[in-house]
Design a protein around this motif. Structure first.
Motif, PDB file in Angstrom:
ATOM      1  N   LEU A  72      33.023  44.595  29.618  1.00 48.35           N
ATOM      2  CA  LEU A  72      32.900  44.326  28.190  1.00 48.35           C
ATOM      3  C   LEU A  72      32.073  43.067  27.964  1.00 48.35           C
ATOM      4  O   LEU A  72      32.290  42.059  28.637  1.00 48.35           O
ATOM      5  N   PRO A  73      31.125  43.114  27.023  1.00 47.50           N
ATOM      6  CA  PRO A  73      30.400  41.889  26.677  1.00 47.50           C
ATOM      7  C   PRO A  73      31.362  40.823  26.179  1.00 47.50           C
ATOM      8  O   PRO A  73      32.426  41.127  25.614  1.00 47.50           O
ATOM      9  N   ALA A  74      30.998  39.566  26.376  1.00 42.81           N
ATOM     10  CA  ALA A  74      31.891  38.460  26.019  1.00 42.81           C
ATOM     11  C   ALA A  74      32.306  38.517  24.549  1.00 42.81           C
ATOM     12  O   ALA A  74      33.440  38.211  24.199  1.00 42.81           O
ATOM     13  N   GLY A  75      31.396  38.920  23.678  1.00 44.51           N
ATOM     14  CA  GLY A  75      31.698  38.946  22.259  1.00 44.51           C
ATOM     15  C   GLY A  75      32.635  40.057  21.841  1.00 44.51           C
ATOM     16  O   GLY A  75      33.085  40.086  20.696  1.00 44.51           O
ATOM     17  N   GLN A  76      32.934  41.004  22.749  1.00 43.93           N
ATOM     18  CA  GLN A  76      33.806  42.128  22.412  1.00 43.93           C
ATOM     19  C   GLN A  76      35.164  42.059  23.110  1.00 43.93           C
ATOM     20  O   GLN A  76      36.042  42.872  22.829  1.00 43.93           O
ATOM     21  N   ARG A  77      35.327  41.089  23.983  1.00 38.03           N
ATOM     22  CA  ARG A  77      36.575  41.026  24.754  1.00 38.03           C
ATOM     23  C   ARG A  77      37.774  40.722  23.866  1.00 38.03           C
ATOM     24  O   ARG A  77      38.900  41.140  24.163  1.00 38.03           O
ATOM     25  N   TRP A  78      37.552  40.009  22.777  1.00 36.75           N
ATOM     26  CA  TRP A  78      38.677  39.682  21.898  1.00 36.75           C
ATOM     27  C   TRP A  78      39.300  40.943  21.307  1.00 36.75           C
ATOM     28  O   TRP A  78      40.508  40.965  21.026  1.00 36.75           O
ATOM     29  N   LEU A  79      38.475  42.002  21.162  1.00 39.70           N
ATOM     30  CA  LEU A  79      39.017  43.251  20.638  1.00 39.70           C
ATOM     31  C   LEU A  79      40.051  43.845  21.594  1.00 39.70           C
ATOM     32  O   LEU A  79      41.099  44.332  21.163  1.00 39.70           O
ATOM     33  N   ALA A  80      39.750  43.793  22.902  1.00 37.22           N
ATOM     34  CA  ALA A  80      40.702  44.299  23.889  1.00 37.22           C
ATOM     35  C   ALA A  80      41.962  43.446  23.913  1.00 37.22           C
ATOM     36  O   ALA A  80      43.083  43.968  24.017  1.00 37.22           O
ATOM     37  N   PHE A  81      41.802  42.115  23.812  1.00 37.41           N
ATOM     38  CA  PHE A  81      42.978  41.237  23.800  1.00 37.41           C
ATOM     39  C   PHE A  81      43.824  41.470  22.560  1.00 37.41           C
ATOM     40  O   PHE A  81      45.062  41.524  22.631  1.00 37.41           O
ATOM     41  N   ALA A  82      43.172  41.635  21.401  1.00 40.14           N
ATOM     42  CA  ALA A  82      43.926  41.891  20.172  1.00 40.14           C
ATOM     43  C   ALA A  82      44.631  43.239  20.234  1.00 40.14           C
ATOM     44  O   ALA A  82      45.794  43.377  19.828  1.00 40.14           O
ATOM     45  N   LEU A  86      48.699  43.951  20.010  1.00 34.83           N
ATOM     46  CA  LEU A  86      49.352  44.909  19.116  1.00 34.83           C
ATOM     47  C   LEU A  86      50.163  45.929  19.915  1.00 34.83           C
ATOM     48  O   LEU A  86      51.271  46.305  19.508  1.00 34.83           O
ATOM     49  N   LEU A  87      49.609  46.357  21.045  1.00 35.11           N
ATOM     50  CA  LEU A  87      50.351  47.281  21.900  1.00 35.11           C
ATOM     51  C   LEU A  87      51.667  46.660  22.365  1.00 35.11           C
ATOM     52  O   LEU A  87      52.715  47.319  22.355  1.00 35.11           O
ATOM     53  N   PHE A  88      51.611  45.392  22.773  1.00 33.61           N
ATOM     54  CA  PHE A  88      52.808  44.702  23.255  1.00 33.61           C
ATOM     55  C   PHE A  88      53.906  44.699  22.200  1.00 33.61           C
ATOM     56  O   PHE A  88      55.044  45.115  22.462  1.00 33.61           O
ATOM     57  N   PHE A  89      53.590  44.263  21.009  1.00 39.23           N
ATOM     58  CA  PHE A  89      54.618  44.167  19.978  1.00 39.23           C
ATOM     59  C   PHE A  89      55.098  45.550  19.525  1.00 39.23           C
ATOM     60  O   PHE A  89      56.293  45.755  19.287  1.00 39.23           O
ATOM     61  N   GLN A  90      54.157  46.508  19.399  1.00 34.90           N
ATOM     62  CA  GLN A  90      54.557  47.826  18.917  1.00 34.90           C
ATOM     63  C   GLN A  90      55.487  48.530  19.905  1.00 34.90           C
ATOM     64  O   GLN A  90      56.531  49.063  19.514  1.00 34.90           O
ATOM     65  N   ILE A  91      55.144  48.517  21.185  1.00 32.36           N
ATOM     66  CA  ILE A  91      55.968  49.197  22.176  1.00 32.36           C
ATOM     67  C   ILE A  91      57.257  48.425  22.446  1.00 32.36           C
ATOM     68  O   ILE A  91      58.326  49.028  22.673  1.00 32.36           O
ATOM     69  N   TRP A  92      57.196  47.108  22.434  1.00 34.47           N
ATOM     70  CA  TRP A  92      58.416  46.303  22.598  1.00 34.47           C
ATOM     71  C   TRP A  92      59.434  46.682  21.520  1.00 34.47           C
ATOM     72  O   TRP A  92      60.601  46.964  21.799  1.00 34.47           O
ATOM     73  N   PHE A  93      58.981  46.689  20.269  1.00 39.16           N
ATOM     74  CA  PHE A  93      59.874  47.042  19.170  1.00 39.16           C
ATOM     75  C   PHE A  93      60.356  48.485  19.297  1.00 39.16           C
ATOM     76  O   PHE A  93      61.522  48.790  19.024  1.00 39.16           O
ATOM     77  N   PHE A  94      59.465  49.379  19.709  1.00 39.69           N
ATOM     78  CA  PHE A  94      59.841  50.790  19.795  1.00 39.69           C
ATOM     79  C   PHE A  94      60.895  51.008  20.878  1.00 39.69           C
ATOM     80  O   PHE A  94      61.923  51.660  20.636  1.00 39.69           O
ATOM     81  N   ASN A  95      60.669  50.476  22.076  1.00 46.61           N
ATOM     82  CA  ASN A  95      61.641  50.644  23.151  1.00 46.61           C
ATOM     83  C   ASN A  95      62.975  49.992  22.804  1.00 46.61           C
ATOM     84  O   ASN A  95      64.044  50.541  23.081  1.00 46.61           O
ATOM     85  N   ALA A 177      56.807  51.156  13.687  1.00 47.44           N
ATOM     86  CA  ALA A 177      55.921  52.083  12.978  1.00 47.44           C
ATOM     87  C   ALA A 177      54.866  51.333  12.173  1.00 47.44           C
ATOM     88  O   ALA A 177      53.701  51.742  12.125  1.00 47.44           O
ATOM     89  N   ALA A 178      55.265  50.232  11.540  1.00 48.75           N
ATOM     90  CA  ALA A 178      54.309  49.432  10.770  1.00 48.75           C
ATOM     91  C   ALA A 178      53.236  48.845  11.678  1.00 48.75           C
ATOM     92  O   ALA A 178      52.032  48.868  11.362  1.00 48.75           O
ATOM     93  N   ILE A 179      53.642  48.332  12.841  1.00 48.56           N
ATOM     94  CA  ILE A 179      52.666  47.767  13.779  1.00 48.56           C
ATOM     95  C   ILE A 179      51.757  48.867  14.320  1.00 48.56           C
ATOM     96  O   ILE A 179      50.549  48.657  14.504  1.00 48.56           O
TER      97      ILE A 179
END
Length: 321
Positions: A72-82, A86-95, A177-179
């Motif tokens: 990933l180009p340096a300017g696009q890596r923040w998208l993967a981190f973001a 979101l994945l972390f919080f959504q799945i944490w809450f779901f489980n 669900a909101a996340i």
């Protein structure tokens, strides 16, 4: 749900394609059941770490197979981190919500994400107008969620037996669900700048790192022999859902439009209720069934909204995601 880009191809769905759509809807409906078996022995975040470690491994093989670049180009890596955040919080809450509630409530309430997707795309990004049909779908989905929150049978005395739903668990599932709604809209923006497979791989990797760090710091994870049901639940989440379902949907989206395929997600909460009753013994109360029908109907109305429907006034978009 798998985050896969939209296409403009829309030949009619044949019998095989319809069968595959229904199969993936049924398999997604079984995800809360698999999580319930996993959290019987393992902490919720540890389960998520294992699941998405397998998912990342599958995506690595998938990207190599289809020839996708992972860098990933340096300017696009923040998208993967973001996306990974979101994945972390959504799945944490779901489980956690499934562990505190039950599989059938998890299957119904997570699908209220449609409320948030439509609201964000109308009021914030202004990419999709809120029509009368969509508004009816949102009202139906909201009614389904409220039925479970306000009218579902819950154990008395502050204690619960195995898989008995609790208000706290249901509220955590609604938060998940909101996340998820935010994550889906964010992913649609991200895959316009990053190849979809590469984005999913890196957001899985970031998610695994966050899950593992949290679990090691705050959960009691001890090495021991796991029950076969726990192992099968983990394999189901990591390989069947993140692997097989993703591959099937990616194959379908190469020939058909996302709207043609997404219509079958209507059946996901209903499949989830049936599978929870069969494999976890969840009670098929009238309120649960009514809630599932409302949410399924809401998803259907949102997906079949016609371009000719009268739109509501849109609020100008805020800053882009």
């Amino acid at each position: 749900m798998a985050d896969i880009p939209l296409t403009d191809r829309n030949p009619p769905l044949g019998p095989t394609a319809i069968a595959l759509c229904l199969l993936t809807a049924a398999l997604w409906g079984g995800t809360p059941v698999a999580i319930s078996f996993s959290v019987d022995e393992l902490p919720p975040v540890a389960v998520a770490a294992i699941r998405f470690a397998m998912a990342a491994g599958f995506m690595l093989v998938w990207c190599r197979w289809e020839g996708s670049r992972l860098a990933l180009p340096a300017g696009q890596r923040w998208l993967a981190f973001a996306g990974g955040g979101l994945l972390f919080f959504q799945i944490w809450f779901f489980n956690l919500g499934v562990a505190w509630s039950n599989s059938s409530h998890g299957s119904v309430l997570i699908n209220t994400f449609v409320l948030w997707v439509v609201a964000i795309e109308h009021f914030i990004t202004a990419e999709s107008r809120l029509t009368a049909t969509k508004a009816g779908g949102l009202a139906a989905a909201a009614a389904g969620g409220l039925i479970l929150i306000l009218l579902a049978e819950r154990p008395a005395g502050g204690t619960s037996a195995l898989d008995e739903p609790t208000l706290a668990g249901d509220l955590v599932l609604l938060a998940s669900a909101a996340i998820l709604g935010v994550k889906i809209v964010f992913t649609r923006h991200a895959v316009r700048k990053i190849p979809p497979s590469a984005f999913i791989f890196w957001h899985d990797v970031v998610g695994v790192a966050l899950f593992a760090a949290w679990s090691l710091a705050f959960e009691d994870v001890t090495l021991r022999t796991l029950e076969p049901s726990t192992v099968l639940g983990l394999l189901y989440q990591g390989l069947v859902v993140a692997g097989f379902c993703f591959a099937v949907q990616a194959m379908l989206l190469r020939r058909h439009s996302a709207s043609q395929i997404s219509i079958f997600s209507t059946a996901t909460p209903l499949f989830g209720i049936v599978l929870a009753a069969l494999f976890r013994g969840d009670r098929l109360s009238p309120w649960l069934l009514a809630s599932g029908v409302c949410v399924a109907g809401g998803i259907l109305l949102v997906n079949v909204s016609r371009e000719g429907d009268q739109p509501f006034r849109r609020i100008p978009p805020s800053q882009p995601l």
